[in-house]
Design a protein around this motif. Structure first.
Motif, PDB file in Angstrom:
ATOM      1  N   ALA A 151       0.827  -1.209   0.000  1.00 53.07           N
ATOM      2  CA  ALA A 151       0.000   0.000   0.000  1.00 53.07           C
ATOM      3  C   ALA A 151       0.862   1.260   0.000  1.00 53.07           C
ATOM      4  O   ALA A 151       0.545   2.235  -0.694  1.00 53.07           O
ATOM      5  CB  ALA A 151      -0.940   0.004   1.205  1.00 53.07           C
ATOM      6  N   THR A 152       1.947   1.240   0.742  1.00 58.22           N
ATOM      7  CA  THR A 152       2.783   2.448   0.763  1.00 58.22           C
ATOM      8  C   THR A 152       3.507   2.621  -0.574  1.00 58.22           C
ATOM      9  O   THR A 152       3.678   3.743  -1.046  1.00 58.22           O
ATOM     10  CB  THR A 152       3.811   2.407   1.911  1.00 58.22           C
ATOM     11  OG1 THR A 152       4.680   1.290   1.733  1.00 58.22           O
ATOM     12  CG2 THR A 152       3.120   2.301   3.258  1.00 58.22           C
ATOM     13  N   LEU A 153       3.894   1.505  -1.169  1.00 57.57           N
ATOM     14  CA  LEU A 153       4.510   1.595  -2.490  1.00 57.57           C
ATOM     15  C   LEU A 153       3.505   2.115  -3.513  1.00 57.57           C
ATOM     16  O   LEU A 153       3.828   2.974  -4.347  1.00 57.57           O
ATOM     17  CB  LEU A 153       5.038   0.218  -2.912  1.00 57.57           C
ATOM     18  CG  LEU A 153       5.578   0.117  -4.341  1.00 57.57           C
ATOM     19  CD1 LEU A 153       6.710   1.111  -4.575  1.00 57.57           C
ATOM     20  CD2 LEU A 153       6.068  -1.304  -4.628  1.00 57.57           C
ATOM     21  N   ASP A 154       2.292   1.624  -3.397  1.00 54.78           N
ATOM     22  CA  ASP A 154       1.240   2.066  -4.309  1.00 54.78           C
ATOM     23  C   ASP A 154       1.023   3.567  -4.168  1.00 54.78           C
ATOM     24  O   ASP A 154       0.795   4.266  -5.160  1.00 54.78           O
ATOM     25  CB  ASP A 154      -0.057   1.309  -3.998  1.00 54.78           C
ATOM     26  CG  ASP A 154      -1.136   1.588  -5.034  1.00 54.78           C
ATOM     27  OD1 ASP A 154      -0.808   1.589  -6.241  1.00 54.78           O
ATOM     28  OD2 ASP A 154      -2.301   1.814  -4.656  1.00 54.78           O
ATOM     29  N   PHE A 155       1.116   4.045  -2.949  1.00 56.08           N
ATOM     30  CA  PHE A 155       0.992   5.495  -2.773  1.00 56.08           C
ATOM     31  C   PHE A 155       2.083   6.222  -3.554  1.00 56.08           C
ATOM     32  O   PHE A 155       1.818   7.194  -4.256  1.00 56.08           O
ATOM     33  CB  PHE A 155       1.059   5.885  -1.299  1.00 56.08           C
ATOM     34  CG  PHE A 155       0.900   7.364  -1.103  1.00 56.08           C
ATOM     35  CD1 PHE A 155      -0.354   7.921  -0.963  1.00 56.08           C
ATOM     36  CD2 PHE A 155       2.012   8.208  -1.119  1.00 56.08           C
ATOM     37  CE1 PHE A 155      -0.514   9.290  -0.842  1.00 56.08           C
ATOM     38  CE2 PHE A 155       1.860   9.576  -0.998  1.00 56.08           C
ATOM     39  CZ  PHE A 155       0.598  10.119  -0.853  1.00 56.08           C
ATOM     40  N   GLY A 156       3.298   5.746  -3.400  1.00 58.39           N
ATOM     41  CA  GLY A 156       4.412   6.370  -4.110  1.00 58.39           C
ATOM     42  C   GLY A 156       4.203   6.385  -5.613  1.00 58.39           C
ATOM     43  O   GLY A 156       4.440   7.400  -6.276  1.00 58.39           O
ATOM     44  N   LEU A 157       3.737   5.285  -6.139  1.00 52.10           N
ATOM     45  CA  LEU A 157       3.494   5.193  -7.581  1.00 52.10           C
ATOM     46  C   LEU A 157       2.444   6.215  -8.021  1.00 52.10           C
ATOM     47  O   LEU A 157       2.636   6.949  -8.989  1.00 52.10           O
ATOM     48  CB  LEU A 157       3.015   3.783  -7.928  1.00 52.10           C
ATOM     49  CG  LEU A 157       4.100   2.696  -7.911  1.00 52.10           C
ATOM     50  CD1 LEU A 157       3.472   1.307  -7.805  1.00 52.10           C
ATOM     51  CD2 LEU A 157       4.971   2.788  -9.161  1.00 52.10           C
ATOM     52  N   ARG A 158       1.345   6.238  -7.304  1.00 53.19           N
ATOM     53  CA  ARG A 158       0.270   7.158  -7.679  1.00 53.19           C
ATOM     54  C   ARG A 158       0.705   8.605  -7.527  1.00 53.19           C
ATOM     55  O   ARG A 158       0.373   9.466  -8.340  1.00 53.19           O
ATOM     56  CB  ARG A 158      -0.961   6.896  -6.817  1.00 53.19           C
ATOM     57  CG  ARG A 158      -1.646   5.592  -7.156  1.00 53.19           C
ATOM     58  CD  ARG A 158      -2.740   5.264  -6.141  1.00 53.19           C
ATOM     59  NE  ARG A 158      -3.265   3.935  -6.369  1.00 53.19           N
ATOM     60  CZ  ARG A 158      -4.264   3.663  -7.207  1.00 53.19           C
ATOM     61  NH1 ARG A 158      -4.816   4.642  -7.884  1.00 53.19           N
ATOM     62  NH2 ARG A 158      -4.675   2.425  -7.372  1.00 53.19           N
TER      63      ARG A 158
END
Lengths: 181, 181
Positions: A151-158
């Motif tokens: 989830a934190t990686l996904d935040f970074g991507l978005r």
DNA sequence: TACCCCATGTAATCAGTTACATGATTAT
DNA sequence: ATAATCATGTAACTGATTACATGGGGTA
């Protein structure tokens, strides 16, 4: 002198120590790798917080090993304090974005300089996105999927994609250098 | 003792002073309104920076007016220093996002608590987006379009939309409370 | 042996936040 | 008269950053 609230940085260290004893050095590396993208921590802070938490009984220093490595382990009080921290209100994020200051004061910036700065930063965000995408492709570090880390990686991507879209949508006044002729 | 580098906060004040003399109070309000979304400034800082900059000759205090209002105006040296600041490397943004810490340590957080925190913050971002959309609809404050101010607003819009999309994409483990049956 | 990396720690400074003290002016 | 708001300022503290000092241990 007991129930002093801990700060988010100290809490993070306690969080990492749940998985077993770590030295300051380990914690710096771990924090950099796992939360460095949205919570910067310096080496100075880590040693200071460890010392302070040891004094409060939230962590315990072990025997010094080779190269003076000193492992810290979390205590029962430390676990309790970490749980307390999770129960407090979670603060809103703080963003300090110097580039946006420069853009806001754009009318005082020579046009070519503005375009140069913007392009420099677009490159930074391109690189960051590429880094995140590599992390994504590599998958979880130890093989077991971790929805929280994901989830934190996904935040970074978005986030990085949104920033890049923003760059692409900037008007010529801000993004393009003066045509020379 | 002369060419000390100024920080971004001081530089912003100099930026605002380009439009004419302002009091500390004015500057606080102005900063809050125009850059508050990506550069928080407190009243304490403003008065401190003004005092410091006055001592360095970057601004000049005028006569005290009614209610002790003391207008500061920018000096030639101040303009120079502002220009110098624009010529320096622009630092990368720093983000400190406590919610992401909580998510990262999600496996130590009771499921319902995690969902609660997440929902609280989703609401915060919904509200912020609504605020930005209202600003967008209202248009420029003084009627004249300002591409620079628009660009920073556009950033806010894209950022909040990206964050909300992220919330919507969170897996059940993080977002949903335990089904009670 | 010499060099590089590991590892801990201190000192100094800067920046940001909260809280408070003080008084002037305007509106009710 | 009194309450609310305008306006400046200080004090105390917390947190973050940079730079430096020191020495161990492994490797070429």
């Amino acid at each position: 002198m007991c129930a002093a609230k801990i700060n988010a940085t100290a809490a993070s260290l306690l969080g990492f120590l749940h998985d077993g004893p770590k030295t300051g050095w380990d914690l710096v590396a771990m924090a950099q790798e796992r939360i460095g993208d949205f919570w910067s921590i310096t080496q100075s802070q880590v040693y200071r917080e460890l010392t302070a938490m040891a004094q409060e009984g939230l962590v315990e220093a072990g025997e010094r090993g080779p190269r003076d490595r000193r492992p810290y382990s979390i205590t029962a009080m430390g676990r309790q304090r970490f749980a307390d921290w999770l129960d407090e209100d979670v603060a809103e994020e703080t963003t300090r974005f110097p580039l946006l200051l420069v853009v806001m004061f754009g009318r005082h910036v020579p046009r070519d300089r503005l375009a140069e700065v913007v392009e420099q930063h677009r490159q930074i965000h391109l690189d960051r996105l590429a880094g995140y995408e590599k992390d994504l492709a590599r998958g979880p570090r130890d093989g077991t999927p971790d929805p929280y880390a994901y989830a934190t990686l996904d935040f970074g991507l978005r986030y990085e994609r949104a920033v890049l879209d923003w760059f692409d949508a900037l008007p010529a006044e801000i993004r393009a250098t003066e045509p020379d002729h």
